[in-house]
Design an enzyme around this catalytic site. Structure first.
Site, short mmCIF file in Angstrom:
data_model
loop_
_atom_site.label_atom_id
_atom_site.label_comp_id
_atom_site.label_asym_id
_atom_site.label_seq_id
_atom_site.Cartn_x
_atom_site.Cartn_y
_atom_site.Cartn_z
N HIS A 1 0.81 -1.23 0.00
CA HIS A 1 0.00 0.00 0.00
C HIS A 1 0.84 1.28 0.00
CE1 HIS A 1 1.04 -0.03 4.27
NE2 HIS A 1 0.74 1.24 4.29
C1 UD1 Z 1 -1.45 6.24 5.36
C2 UD1 Z 1 -0.07 6.68 5.82
C3 UD1 Z 1 0.90 5.51 5.72
C4 UD1 Z 1 0.36 4.30 6.47
C5 UD1 Z 1 -1.05 3.97 6.01
C6 UD1 Z 1 -1.62 2.88 6.88
C7 UD1 Z 1 0.53 9.02 5.42
C8 UD1 Z 1 1.34 9.92 4.60
N1 UD1 Z 1 0.46 7.75 5.00
O1 UD1 Z 1 -1.34 5.90 4.00
O2 UD1 Z 1 2.14 5.87 6.30
O3 UD1 Z 1 1.21 3.21 6.21
O4 UD1 Z 1 -1.88 5.14 6.14
O5 UD1 Z 1 -2.58 2.13 6.22
O6 UD1 Z 1 -0.03 9.41 6.40
N2 UD1 Z 1 -8.76 5.46 1.47
C9 UD1 Z 1 -10.02 4.93 1.56
N3 UD1 Z 1 -10.54 4.72 2.80
C10 UD1 Z 1 -9.90 5.05 3.92
C11 UD1 Z 1 -8.61 5.60 3.83
C12 UD1 Z 1 -8.05 5.78 2.60
O7 UD1 Z 1 -10.66 4.62 0.56
O8 UD1 Z 1 -10.44 4.85 5.02
C13 UD1 Z 1 -8.12 5.62 0.12
C14 UD1 Z 1 -8.38 6.98 -0.49
O9 UD1 Z 1 -8.55 6.78 -1.86
C15 UD1 Z 1 -7.09 7.72 -0.25
C16 UD1 Z 1 -6.05 6.62 -0.26
O10 UD1 Z 1 -6.71 5.49 0.28
O11 UD1 Z 1 -6.86 8.69 -1.23
C17 UD1 Z 1 -4.83 6.95 0.58
O12 UD1 Z 1 -5.17 7.28 1.91
P1 UD1 Z 1 -4.20 8.19 2.82
O13 UD1 Z 1 -4.75 8.29 4.18
O14 UD1 Z 1 -3.88 9.44 2.10
O15 UD1 Z 1 -2.87 7.39 2.84
P2 UD1 Z 1 -2.61 5.84 3.06
O16 UD1 Z 1 -2.13 5.28 1.79
O17 UD1 Z 1 -3.77 5.21 3.71
N1 UDP Z 2 -3.87 -5.10 9.12
C1 UDP Z 2 -5.17 -5.56 9.30
N2 UDP Z 2 -5.87 -5.99 8.20
C2 UDP Z 2 -5.33 -5.99 6.95
C3 UDP Z 2 -3.99 -5.52 6.78
C4 UDP Z 2 -3.29 -5.08 7.89
O1 UDP Z 2 -5.68 -5.59 10.42
O2 UDP Z 2 -6.01 -6.39 6.00
C5 UDP Z 2 -3.13 -4.61 10.31
C6 UDP Z 2 -1.84 -5.35 10.58
O3 UDP Z 2 -2.08 -6.44 11.43
C7 UDP Z 2 -0.97 -4.28 11.22
C8 UDP Z 2 -1.49 -2.98 10.64
O4 UDP Z 2 -2.74 -3.28 10.03
O5 UDP Z 2 -1.16 -4.23 12.61
C9 UDP Z 2 -0.53 -2.44 9.61
O6 UDP Z 2 -1.11 -1.34 8.99
P1 UDP Z 2 -0.69 -0.85 7.55
O7 UDP Z 2 0.03 -1.91 6.84
O8 UDP Z 2 -1.91 -0.27 6.92
O9 UDP Z 2 0.25 0.40 7.88
P2 UDP Z 2 1.82 0.57 8.25
O10 UDP Z 2 2.13 -0.33 9.37
O11 UDP Z 2 2.59 0.29 7.01
O12 UDP Z 2 1.90 2.02 8.60
#
Ligand code: UD1
Ligand code: UDP
Length: 358
Positions: free
Chosen positions: A205
């Site tokens: 992601h």
């Molecule tokens: C964010 C964090 C990343 C973290 C991740 C955890 C930043 C810069 N990035 O990335 O470090 O690893 O969260 O998962 O803060 N979206 C949905 N539903 C949601 C949330 C997001 O559909 O509930 C989609 C939207 O299209 C959005 C895209 O995901 O544009 C990205 O979401 P965003 O919160 O900007 O960043 P993440 O990729 O989730």
């Molecule tokens: N996770 C979850 N369901 C999923 C994928 C990840 O519950 O389908 C949990 C996972 O166990 C971990 C956390 O989400 O605790 C990691 O989050 P993510 O990979 O979104 O973000 P990052 O750690 O890279 O910031």
């Protein structure tokens, strides 16, 4: 003493949960402020429900947008609440835009900041998370470093030693608390017709992978080669960001089992029983190491080098052949390592420090 716990995304909810439980146990005056960075049910609410966390007192409902718009809106919303509620301390966890906004809003109001998971460094400034970590650490008054290595990173940047506490990582507490429950309650293996160690588990992601067509395509090609070579499924619970990009870039994911993001218990169960985990997630690198499952990281660097040092993880990048080679290497791992992220008492340690020192 009044504490504000700021969360915004899936990993922050999971990793703050041990601290929230401790605040409840200690009867502390605290409240949860949710920025709403994550908002769809399976990225947000499901974790509050499953981990039995109290409702956030405030949800700013910021949602998705560009870095500047998202962070800017959060800053404005968080400042307003901090001014009204006047906490003594703000706690943030990790490296998201929510964390940076929380730290910036608090430091300008002279509110003490505790950064949970401080001192992680990939030394890759191309990653938005690296910028967020560095800036947050330099705004913070209390830096809860998971390991000695993360403490050393902070010292190298001239952060005062008396602000740093090596506490372990709250993810260990979260995994230990839910591991048995996951084995008892989750039916995910049955539902997906999977057998122990007869599938690979994947999560991708990160912006640097999912938003880059050729890197994302390289990973998917590697995954398809794995399916051919091992003749077992590759299960990919897909983050909404990556889902959008697969469609936008018209990428071919044929053969890969794409499923919706899972709740924590189901995801733990899939991790625990996977043959190898492939990921670009920070939390998943830690969890696979804690669960004793070999990990292949689909990045060129990691801010979790402890997992590499003990042989639990390897960096593959996004080249398909390299991914297949790294899986072959990790697949032969039979030795067990000791988890470097603590004993599962990090939440307790942090809240004790907050009570005593702050
Ligand atoms: C964010 C964090 C990343 C973290 C991740 C955890 C930043 C810069 N990035 O990335 O470090 O690893 O969260 O998962 O803060 N979206 C949905 N539903 C949601 C949330 C997001 O559909 O509930 C989609 C939207 O299209 C959005 C895209 O995901 O544009 C990205 O979401 P965003 O919160 O900007 O960043 P993440 O990729 O989730
Ligand atoms: N996770 C979850 N369901 C999923 C994928 C990840 O519950 O389908 C949990 C996972 O166990 C971990 C956390 O989400 O605790 C990691 O989050 P993510 O990979 O979104 O973000 P990052 O750690 O890279 O910031």
């Amino acid at each position: 003493m009044k504490i504000t716990i700021i969360v915004g995304t899936r990993p922050e909810i999971i990793k703050m949960s041990p601290i929230i439980y401790e605040c409840e146990k200690s009867n502390l005056d605290y409240f949860i402020l949710h920025t709403g960075q994550h908002y769809t049910y399976d990225m947000d609410r499901v974790f509050f429900e499953q981990l039995e966390l109290p409702q956030p007192k405030f949800n700013l409902n910021i949602g998705s947008s560009s870095h500047a718009v998202q962070t800017g809106k959060m800053l404005i919303g968080i400042e307003e609440i901090l001014q009204r509620e006047k906490p003594d301390t703000v706690l943030v966890e990790g490296d998201t835009n929510t964390v940076l906004a929380g730290a910036l809003a608090a430091v300008k109001l002279h509110i003490k900041i505790g950064h949970v998971e401080a001192g992680l460094r990939s030394y890759d400034r191309f990653m938005p998370e690296e910028i967020n970590r560095v800036l947050t650490d330099h705004c913070s008054d209390f830096l809860f470093a998971p390991t000695e290595k993360s403490k050393q990173n902070l010292l190298k940047e001239s952060i005062q030693e008396d602000k740093i506490f090596v506490t372990g990582n709250t993810i260990v507490d979260a995994v230990f608390k839910s591991r048995q429950l996951s084995a008892k309650k989750s039916n995910i293996l049955k539902e997906l017709k999977l057998k122990k160690e007869k599938y690979f588990l994947v999560t991708i992601h990160r912006q640097e992978n999912s938003d880059n067509r050729s890197r994302f395509d390289g990973i998917l090609t590697g995954l398809k080669q794995l399916i051919k070579k091992y003749n077992i499924p590759v299960i990919y619970p897909i983050h909404p960001r990556a889902q959008k990009k697969i469609q936008e870039f018209n990428l071919n994911s044929e053969g890969i089992t794409l499923i919706k993001p899972l709740d924590f218990l189901d995801f733990l169960q899939l991790q625990e029983n996977a043959r190898v985990v492939l990921t670009d997630s920070g939390g998943v690198q830690e969890e696979s190491c804690i669960l004793g499952v070999p990990c292949v990281t689909l990045r060129n660097n990691t801010e979790r080098p402890e997992t590499l040092d003990i042989g639990a993880n390897i960096l593959a990048g996004t080249n398909p052949e390299k991914i297949v080679d790294c899986v072959a290497l990790m697949d032969t791992k039979s030795e067990k390592w000791t988890n470097p992220f603590g004993l599962g008492d990090t939440g307790q340690k942090i809240v004790k420090i907050v009570k005593e020192v702050i």
